[in-house]
Enzyme design. Structure first.
Site, PDB file in Angstrom:
ATOM      1  N   GLY A   1      16.316  10.413 -12.511  1.00 45.27           N
ATOM      2  CA  GLY A   1      16.338  11.246 -11.303  1.00 45.27           C
ATOM      3  C   GLY A   1      15.023  11.966 -11.115  1.00 45.27           C
TER       4      GLY A   1
ATOM      5  N   ASP B   1       7.415   5.116  -3.436  1.00 44.64           N
ATOM      6  CA  ASP B   1       7.088   5.222  -2.007  1.00 44.64           C
ATOM      7  C   ASP B   1       8.347   5.455  -1.183  1.00 44.64           C
ATOM      8  OD1 ASP B   1       4.492   4.691  -2.774  1.00 44.64           O
ATOM      9  OD2 ASP B   1       4.725   2.530  -2.499  1.00 44.64           O
TER      10      ASP B   1
ATOM     11  N   GLY C   1      12.140   8.365 -12.810  1.00 41.15           N
ATOM     12  CA  GLY C   1      12.735   7.021 -12.826  1.00 41.15           C
ATOM     13  C   GLY C   1      14.256   7.088 -12.800  1.00 41.15           C
TER      14      GLY C   1
ATOM     15  N   GLY D   1       0.880  -1.179   0.000  1.00 44.52           N
ATOM     16  CA  GLY D   1       0.000   0.000   0.000  1.00 44.52           C
ATOM     17  C   GLY D   1       0.909   1.218   0.000  1.00 44.52           C
TER      18      GLY D   1
ATOM     19  N   GLY E   1      10.306  -6.822  -3.371  1.00 45.08           N
ATOM     20  CA  GLY E   1       9.255  -6.490  -2.400  1.00 45.08           C
ATOM     21  C   GLY E   1       9.058  -4.990  -2.280  1.00 45.08           C
TER      22      GLY E   1
ATOM     23  N   ASP F   1      13.587  -4.973  -8.698  1.00 46.49           N
ATOM     24  CA  ASP F   1      12.142  -4.787  -8.521  1.00 46.49           C
ATOM     25  C   ASP F   1      11.881  -3.302  -8.240  1.00 46.49           C
ATOM     26  OD1 ASP F   1       9.477  -4.833  -7.865  1.00 46.49           O
ATOM     27  OD2 ASP F   1       9.648  -6.358  -6.287  1.00 46.49           O
TER      28      ASP F   1
HETATM   29  O1  RIB Z   1       3.624   1.724  -4.839  1.00 47.04           O
HETATM   30  C1  RIB Z   1       3.578   0.326  -4.663  1.00 47.04           C
HETATM   31  C2  RIB Z   1       2.325  -0.066  -3.968  1.00 47.04           C
HETATM   32  O2  RIB Z   1       1.231   0.208  -4.813  1.00 47.04           O
HETATM   33  C3  RIB Z   1       2.222  -1.532  -3.646  1.00 47.04           C
HETATM   34  O3  RIB Z   1       2.737  -1.849  -2.374  1.00 47.04           O
HETATM   35  C4  RIB Z   1       0.734  -1.821  -3.795  1.00 47.04           C
HETATM   36  O4  RIB Z   1       0.142  -2.170  -2.588  1.00 47.04           O
HETATM   37  C5  RIB Z   1       0.136  -0.560  -4.412  1.00 47.04           C
HETATM   38  O5  RIB Z   1      -0.538   0.179  -3.494  1.00 47.04           O
END
Ligand code: RIB
Length: 305
Positions: free
Chosen positions: A227, A254, A224, A40, A289, A248
């Site tokens: 930069g 995030d 990406g 998330g 992950g 990955d």
């Molecule tokens: O930005 C990646 C996230 O987008 C993943 O963890 C997935 O849950 C989605 O919300």
């Protein structure tokens, strides 16, 4: 007392399959590996910020189910405050179905938000006190929009700075832009928000100017591998990325946002904050992950040095 970061956003359980490429519509493809774990966008940003050094409180909603239980156990481990994790008795914890191309490290994601699309006005009333006492609020567009709007409004009216990571992107009303201090779309999201193409640096500048003119004083467009482009009253330039071997890219945005929040709380200027966040994002793509791939402060400092 250390500075307080509040993250308002999604928690989803990520169910992830890796394969030689992303299957086409109607195709069944044999993959190589399945993993699951906390995800998330909101929650990933909370984890990135906590590991990078902030005191983090998460506001979100989960279902009364095993995925929700896993989330609470994970937050305990990560020492993220969970007093404002609301529990929905009617909807399940949200999930994200993620496919990763193991050759390009690119992904495709389908989200079923569950409880995260049912954050009620009553929940927001309870969360208000937490937002008001924060030094910074970071939020995204993965929970119901009325609750997100309320979180931004509460922060703005109480002089709490707001970072909006507009993902996944939707057109926003003008009154939202006026309440945002930092906006962090990627190229695709910037196109959706502004209607400007972002295929060249000239067009990226135009998209950034559009957002700046709407009232967002700090615009950060992530590019990406290239930069990030930053624009405020001091900077108008690209801050280059760190070169690493990506396995990955899920959650890299995030990682960037969580680390950006930490750097801003520490008083870094926009250029320094973007560089710090670039380091956090680069480290995250070297691991498989989402939340578990977020870097720790020591690793970020080492990469920057
Ligand atoms: O930005 C990646 C996230 O987008 C993943 O963890 C997935 O849950 C989605 O919300």
């Amino acid at each position: 007392m250390s500075k307080q970061l509040t993250v308002f956003g999604s928690f989803f359980e990520d169910l992830c399959g890796r394969g030689p490429y992303l299957p086409k519509p109607g195709e069944t493809l044999i993959g190589s590996k399945f993993t699951y774990g906390p995800g998330g966008k909101g929650s990933n940003q909370a984890v990135a910020a906590k590991r990078a050094g902030a005191d983090v409180t998460m506001i979100t909603k989960i279902g009364k189910d095993p995925y929700g239980d896993l989330m609470l156990a994970f937050y305990k481990e990560e020492k993220i405050h969970s007093d404002y994790v609301f529990v929905d008795h009617d909807n399940p914890t949200g999930i994200a179905l993620i496919l990763v191309d193991e050759n390009t490290a690119e992904n495709a994601i389908l989200v079923a938000p569950g409880a995260c699309h049912n954050i009620t006005p009553e929940d927001m009333e309870k969360a208000k006190e937490q937002i008001m006492k924060s030094d910074l609020l970071i939020t995204q567009l993965e929970v119901n929009m009325d609750a997100t709007f309320q979180a931004i409004k509460t922060a703005h009216e109480n002089n709490v700075k707001v970072i909006l990571n507009p993902a996944p992107a939707v057109k926003l009303s003008n009154d939202i832009y006026k309440m945002i201090d930092y906006i962090t779309p990627n190229e695709t999201e910037a196109e959706i928000l502004t209607g400007h193409k972002t295929d060249t640096i000239t067009n990226i500048r135009k998209a950034a100017s559009w957002l700046y003119d709407k009232g967002v004083s700090n615009v950060i467009i992530t590019l990406g591998k290239e930069g990030v482009y930053i624009r405020n009253n001091e900077f108008d330039e690209i801050v280059p990325s760190f070169k690493v071997k990506a396995v990955d890219t899920t959650g890299a945005g995030d990682a960037f946002n969580g680390c950006l929040a930490v750097a801003l709380l520490e008083g870094k200027n926009l250029w320094q904050a973007a560089r710090f966040a670039n380091a956090g994002a680069a480290l995250s793509v070297t691991k498989i992950g989402t939340a578990p791939s977020m870097a720790y402060r020591r690793q970020i400092d080492e990469l920057i040095e």
